[in-house]
Design a protein around this motif. Sequence first.
Motif, mmCIF file in Angstrom:
data_model
loop_
_atom_site.group_PDB
_atom_site.id
_atom_site.type_symbol
_atom_site.label_atom_id
_atom_site.label_comp_id
_atom_site.label_asym_id
_atom_site.label_seq_id
_atom_site.Cartn_x
_atom_site.Cartn_y
_atom_site.Cartn_z
ATOM 1 N N ARG A 1 0.795 -1.220 0.000
ATOM 2 C CA ARG A 1 0.000 0.000 0.000
ATOM 3 C C ARG A 1 0.835 1.282 0.000
ATOM 4 O O ARG A 1 0.304 2.364 -0.277
ATOM 5 N N ASP A 2 2.114 1.161 0.322
ATOM 6 C CA ASP A 2 2.964 2.347 0.261
ATOM 7 C C ASP A 2 3.617 2.528 -1.109
ATOM 8 O O ASP A 2 4.372 3.471 -1.321
ATOM 9 N N HIS A 3 3.316 1.633 -2.063
ATOM 10 C CA HIS A 3 3.943 1.700 -3.378
ATOM 11 C C HIS A 3 2.968 1.885 -4.536
ATOM 12 O O HIS A 3 3.273 2.619 -5.470
ATOM 13 N N SER A 4 1.817 1.215 -4.519
ATOM 14 C CA SER A 4 1.002 1.148 -5.732
ATOM 15 C C SER A 4 -0.316 1.914 -5.746
ATOM 16 O O SER A 4 -0.839 2.172 -6.843
ATOM 17 N N PRO A 5 -0.938 2.304 -4.629
ATOM 18 C CA PRO A 5 -2.282 2.888 -4.734
ATOM 19 C C PRO A 5 -2.376 4.142 -5.596
ATOM 20 O O PRO A 5 -3.391 4.348 -6.269
ATOM 21 N N ALA A 6 -1.354 4.993 -5.591
ATOM 22 C CA ALA A 6 -1.428 6.223 -6.393
ATOM 23 C C ALA A 6 -1.372 5.940 -7.880
ATOM 24 O O ALA A 6 -1.580 6.862 -8.691
ATOM 25 N N SER A 7 -1.119 4.690 -8.267
ATOM 26 C CA SER A 7 -1.093 4.377 -9.703
ATOM 27 C C SER A 7 -2.442 4.666 -10.356
ATOM 28 O O SER A 7 -2.493 5.090 -11.527
#
Length: 286
Positions: A77-83
């Motif tokens: 969740r600290d890597h992909s949600p803003a995609s």
Amino acid sequence: MAEHPTGIPILLEPLVTRVLAPNPSPFTFTGTQSYVVGERDVAIIDPGPDSREHLAALSRAIGDRPVRAILITHHHRDHSPASRPLARMTGAPIVGAAPFAVDHADGRADAAFDRDYAPDQVLADGESVAGEGWTLTAVATPGHTSNHLAFALAETGVLFSGDHVMGWSTSIVSPPDGDMAAYMASLDKLMGRDDRVYYPGHGEAVDNPQRLVRGMLGHRKQREGQILRLLAGGDILPIGAMTAQMYGGLAPGLIPAAERSVLAHLYDLRTRGLVREEGAAWTSAA
């Protein structure tokens, strides 16, 4: 990281700009580092959490340049949600790590997953995306997660190492998605490469990656040796007791993560026939 404040694009080298997300924690260090790769057109690696502040910072870093791809190293969740909002903003496809969801009784192991992660294209080991003057090639590095990828920038010898290798800390390997044998094999794989520098998901650049990877392999082998010594002579110990002896002085909030890594070592040792379970505890199989 006072010299690299949150939300301000930092040009690391001609093709690489770093933008730090505002999500510091004991597990993310100063926060997630997103990377803008390219000059005339760009790729975004790990856009981070779905934060309005961070998306605005990425938008400023991108400017009016076309975005060819949004690359994801893994589904935390600290890597992909803003995609997802970034894809809507730029029209770029989400590519990289395979989608993954796990459901089981132990919520600690899957609480970090981005369950809505849905890439438009999955990259297999060795597959690439490219723009004007840059090529990013997937390097499969499972272990921290089953779908973890690093990305190699062929033009400059850079490896974006995600959470597989970080200068500030070793990775958490949390079963069932995390796998210690796979993690060690991925470190061995990186030892066979000649990347000039690693840009990780958290923490400073790794300028001597071979030395660090060699040290990480040694560190994990030391942890494995600690477990085998603790269980030598027929002792039967629960994971909590082993962790307390192996990680003396660890902050209480980090103990559950340490226990997950110990469990990952135990699963690997069990597969190799060196330990066995005794109810809720473990002992030597020798």
